[in-house]
Enzyme design. Structure first.
Site, PDB file in Angstrom:
ATOM      1  N   TYR A  36       0.840  -1.193   0.000  1.00 22.24           N
ATOM      2  CA  TYR A  36       0.000   0.000   0.000  1.00 22.24           C
ATOM      3  C   TYR A  36       0.879   1.248   0.000  1.00 22.24           C
ATOM      4  O   TYR A  36       0.579   2.227  -0.666  1.00 22.24           O
ATOM      5  CB  TYR A  36      -0.926   0.000   1.221  1.00 22.24           C
ATOM      6  N   ASN A  95     -12.274  -1.680  -4.909  1.00 19.80           N
ATOM      7  CA  ASN A  95     -12.105  -2.063  -6.310  1.00 19.80           C
ATOM      8  C   ASN A  95     -13.326  -2.869  -6.756  1.00 19.80           C
ATOM      9  O   ASN A  95     -13.606  -3.930  -6.205  1.00 19.80           O
ATOM     10  CB  ASN A  95     -10.828  -2.906  -6.446  1.00 19.80           C
ATOM     11  N   CYS A 144      -6.391  -6.424  -7.119  1.00 22.30           N
ATOM     12  CA  CYS A 144      -6.199  -5.899  -5.767  1.00 22.30           C
ATOM     13  C   CYS A 144      -5.612  -6.952  -4.824  1.00 22.30           C
ATOM     14  O   CYS A 144      -5.048  -6.608  -3.789  1.00 22.30           O
ATOM     15  CB  CYS A 144      -7.506  -5.339  -5.224  1.00 22.30           C
ATOM     16  N   HIS A 145      -5.696  -8.219  -5.195  1.00 20.44           N
ATOM     17  CA  HIS A 145      -5.129  -9.281  -4.365  1.00 20.44           C
ATOM     18  C   HIS A 145      -3.606  -9.234  -4.332  1.00 20.44           C
ATOM     19  O   HIS A 145      -2.990  -9.864  -3.485  1.00 20.44           O
ATOM     20  CB  HIS A 145      -5.609 -10.659  -4.846  1.00 20.44           C
ATOM     21  N   GLU A 156      -1.006 -17.669  -8.846  1.00 19.37           N
ATOM     22  CA  GLU A 156      -0.068 -16.903  -9.667  1.00 19.37           C
ATOM     23  C   GLU A 156       1.393 -17.255  -9.378  1.00 19.37           C
ATOM     24  O   GLU A 156       2.297 -16.657  -9.961  1.00 19.37           O
ATOM     25  CB  GLU A 156      -0.299 -15.407  -9.465  1.00 19.37           C
TER      26      GLU A 156
END
Length: 180
Positions: free
Chosen positions: A101, A129, A137-138, A164
């Protein structure tokens, strides 16, 4: 009118929304801020709409291990200029990577020609989002390596990051402080 379709992902059921031409939402069923600013609008299930079929095909490729380009879809998330900037920054986080962030706040401040930006303000924009997974956003974690809030729930964030190829064992959950 908001047009909806439903998608069964390996993580959980998803609801997709469109204005008929653009993808305006993608939520994990039951997540915080479900339907966001579209809540209360008249809806109609229309999974045959081209934009919703394209989004479902994008999700098919993503969950099959491909790396489809989010910008190949006509995205139109509704939000303030600040939120749209943060969502654009999310789109720039590479597949299989994470950022913080604070790093997003620094980049937002730079783009807005400000000396600083609040990481909490960025967190609010990330949390709202309206097109999760596609606008990733993850991929945002706390500066200390914590898996801070995720509107869909931390287990789903962990599942998406693991999908991912992110080593989630290096992160911890802030509520328990235990390693994953």
């Amino acid at each position: 009118m908001v047009y909806l379709s439903h998608y069964q992902s390996p993580v959980c059921p998803l609801t997709l929304a469109s204005d008929g031409e653009h993808l305006t939402g993608l939520w994990m069923d039951g997540q915080k801020y479900f339907l966001g600013s579209l809540a209360g609008c008249p809806t109609e299930d229309r999974p045959e709409l081209p934009v919703l079929r394209e989004a479902a095909a994008w999700l098919d490729r993503y969950f099959a291990g491909e790396r489809p380009d989010p910008l190949s879809l006509p995205l139109a998330p509704a939000g303030s200029g600040f939120r749209r900037l943060i969502w654009q920054l999310l789109l720039e986080i590479p597949y299989g990577s994470v950022t913080t962030y604070g790093a997003l706040a620094e980049e937002a401040a730079r783009r807005l020609s400000r000396p600083t930006m609040s990481a909490q303000a960025v967190g609010g924009a990330v949390g709202h989002n309206p097109i999760s997974i596609i606008i990733p956003c993850h991929r945002v974690v706390g500066a200390s390596g914590s898996l801070t809030g995720y509107a869909g729930g931390l287990e789903k964030k962990i599942a998406l990051l693991t999908h991912e190829g992110v080593d989630v064992t290096r992160f911890f959950r802030p509520k328990t402080g235990t390693a994953l």
